[in-house]
Design an enzyme around this catalytic site. Sequence first.
Site, short mmCIF file in Angstrom:
data_model
loop_
_atom_site.label_atom_id
_atom_site.label_comp_id
_atom_site.label_asym_id
_atom_site.label_seq_id
_atom_site.Cartn_x
_atom_site.Cartn_y
_atom_site.Cartn_z
N CYS A 1 29.62 54.10 -9.82
CA CYS A 1 29.10 53.01 -8.99
C CYS A 1 30.25 52.05 -8.70
O CYS A 1 31.05 51.77 -9.58
CB CYS A 1 27.95 52.29 -9.72
SG CYS A 1 27.26 50.91 -8.80
N GLU B 1 30.78 59.74 -7.18
CA GLU B 1 29.47 60.33 -7.37
C GLU B 1 28.59 60.07 -6.15
O GLU B 1 28.59 58.97 -5.59
CB GLU B 1 28.82 59.73 -8.63
CG GLU B 1 27.49 60.35 -9.01
CD GLU B 1 26.94 59.78 -10.30
OE1 GLU B 1 25.75 59.96 -10.57
OE2 GLU B 1 27.74 59.16 -11.05
#
Length: 546
Positions: free
Chosen positions: A410, A444
Amino acid sequence: MPRRKRNAGSSSEGTEDSDFSAEHTDSSESDAHAVRNTRLTRSSLRLSRNSQDIKESADHDESPPRTPTGNAPSSESDIDMSSPNVSHDESLAKELSLKESGLAHRPKRRRFHESYNFNMKCPTPGCNSLGHLTGKHERHFSISGCPLYHNLSADECKVKASSRDKHVEERTLSQRQDENRHSARQQAQTERQLRYKEKVTEMRRKRNSVPLKEQKDKYTEHRQTHGSSREPLLENITSDYDLELFRKAQARVLDDLEKLRLQGQVTEGGNMIKAIVFGRYELDTWYHSPYPEEYARLGRLYMCEFCLKYMKSQTILRRHMAKCVWKHPPGDEIYRKGVISVFEVDGKKNKIYCQNLCLLAKLFLDHKTLYYDVEPFLFYVMTEADNTGCHLVGYFSKEKNSFLNYNVSCILTMPQYMRQGYGKMLIDFSYLLSKVEEKVGSPERPLSDLGLISYRSYWKEVLLRYLHNFQGKEISIKEISQETAVNPVDIVSTLQSLQMLKYWKGKHLILKRQDLIDDWKTKEAKRGSNKTIDSTALKWSPPNGT
C-alpha cells in the site's frame, strides 16, 4: 315539489343527488333559512355516522405516513381547498353532497421524506427506534440519538426538552431586560447575575449522598450487564448542574445532526468524518475509514501529526500536544538527505502507530483493506523536517515475506504533498530497496486510480532514462529488469503503451523513439534534482526473517 327522504343507511345514487341539487336550484330566496337548516341537519347526520365512515375509508385508504422524525410532511394535498369566504355550514354541505354523489375527493398519499429508509433501525439491542434524545423527534436510527443507549426513556427526553425550551425563554427574557446596559464587560454584575452565580456554586457543591461502595457496585453491574451497548452511568460523577449542561450540549449537537440528516447531507451508516485536522492543515476526507463508532460519527477528527493519535476535539488535541514527546515516527531512520527522511517501522514492534497510520490512509484510499493486522508488514514512512519536527509526507507498506515478490503493498502520499514529486520518490525508494535485496519488485494489485497513474509515469521515466543511457546494439527485457528492478511484465506493458514494442519477422523489437526521450530530458531539466532519491544516502540492510 315534495322532497325525497333518504335513510341513513341508504346508498348514494346519482339520480338522488341530481334531484337534490335541482331542488335547491329552484328554491327561492324566501326558503334560504330552511335550506340552511337542511344543510346543517345533513351535516349533523354525517357527523353521527363518523365512526362508520372511518371504518369504511380504512378499507380503501391508509393513514398518512409520517417522516422519520414523526412530522408529517406538507404537500399540496394537505392544503385546505375551501375558500375563506365560504361559511362553515356551506362547506360541510358541499362535502356531504360530494360524498353522497360518490365524487368525494380522497386525499393523496403523502410522500415519505427522501432520506427515509424502511430498513433503518437503531442498532442498540432491545430498542424499537421510537423517541429521540433531543425530545423533538418521534424516531431515531442511530446510537447517538437513542434514549435507551443513554439510559433514558422517550418520555424523559421529552420532559427534558420542554425544560430546556423553558430555560431558553427565561434566558432570552432576562437578556432583553439587560439590553439597556451599554457594555456588559465594563459594568458590574447585576443582582440577578450574582444570585444565579451563587445558585450555581451551591448546586455544584451538592452531591447525592450515595455510599462509594454502593455506587461502584451499581456502575460495575451496569457495565457487566450491558457492556458497550449502553452509555456508562453518569450520575454522581459530577454535580447535577454540570451533568445537565452536558445533556444540553449533547441535545443541541444531535438536533443539528438530525437536521443535516433530513437534508440529505449526512446518511446513516456512511462516513460522517468529513474532515480531519492534521498539524497545520485541515484535510477533507475522500473515503470511509473504520474508526471506532464514537469517533466515526463525528464530523471532524483531530489528529496528532507525530504519533497519529486521533481525538474528538481541539481542546483534547491541544492538551495532548503539550505533553506529546514524539517528533518523528518510531523505528529506524534509514535514509536522510536534506530535510527528507525515511523511517522503517515494524508493524510488530509499533503496532498502535501502524494501525493508526492504516486508518489514516483509508480516508484517502479506496482499495485499502489492511487496518489492524499489521504485524506481517514493514512500514516505510517519509517525512519532511523543520524546526518543529518531522512531518508526515507519505508512506508505503511492504510484506516481510512476500511470495510474489511484491515490494509495495500500500502506498499513500498525503493530500497536502500531492503533485509535488513525493509520490515518485516513494516509488523510487521502494525499487531502491529491491535493488539492495537483489530482487525484482512490483506493486501489489489492484492499484488505486492515483497509484496506477503514478506507477505508469514512473515506469515511463525509468525506461526512457535507460534507453537514453544505453549505448549497445542489442537490448533485452531481462537486462532492463535486472538493472532497474522493475518486473518484466510492467516493462512490456509500459513499452506497449508508448508504442515502442513491435513484432517483426517473428521477433519483438524495441524502438528507440527519440522524440519521447527528448521530451523526458526537457522535463527532467526543469524539475531539477530536489525530488530524487540518492542511493548513497541509504543506510539499510535487508531484515532477517520476521
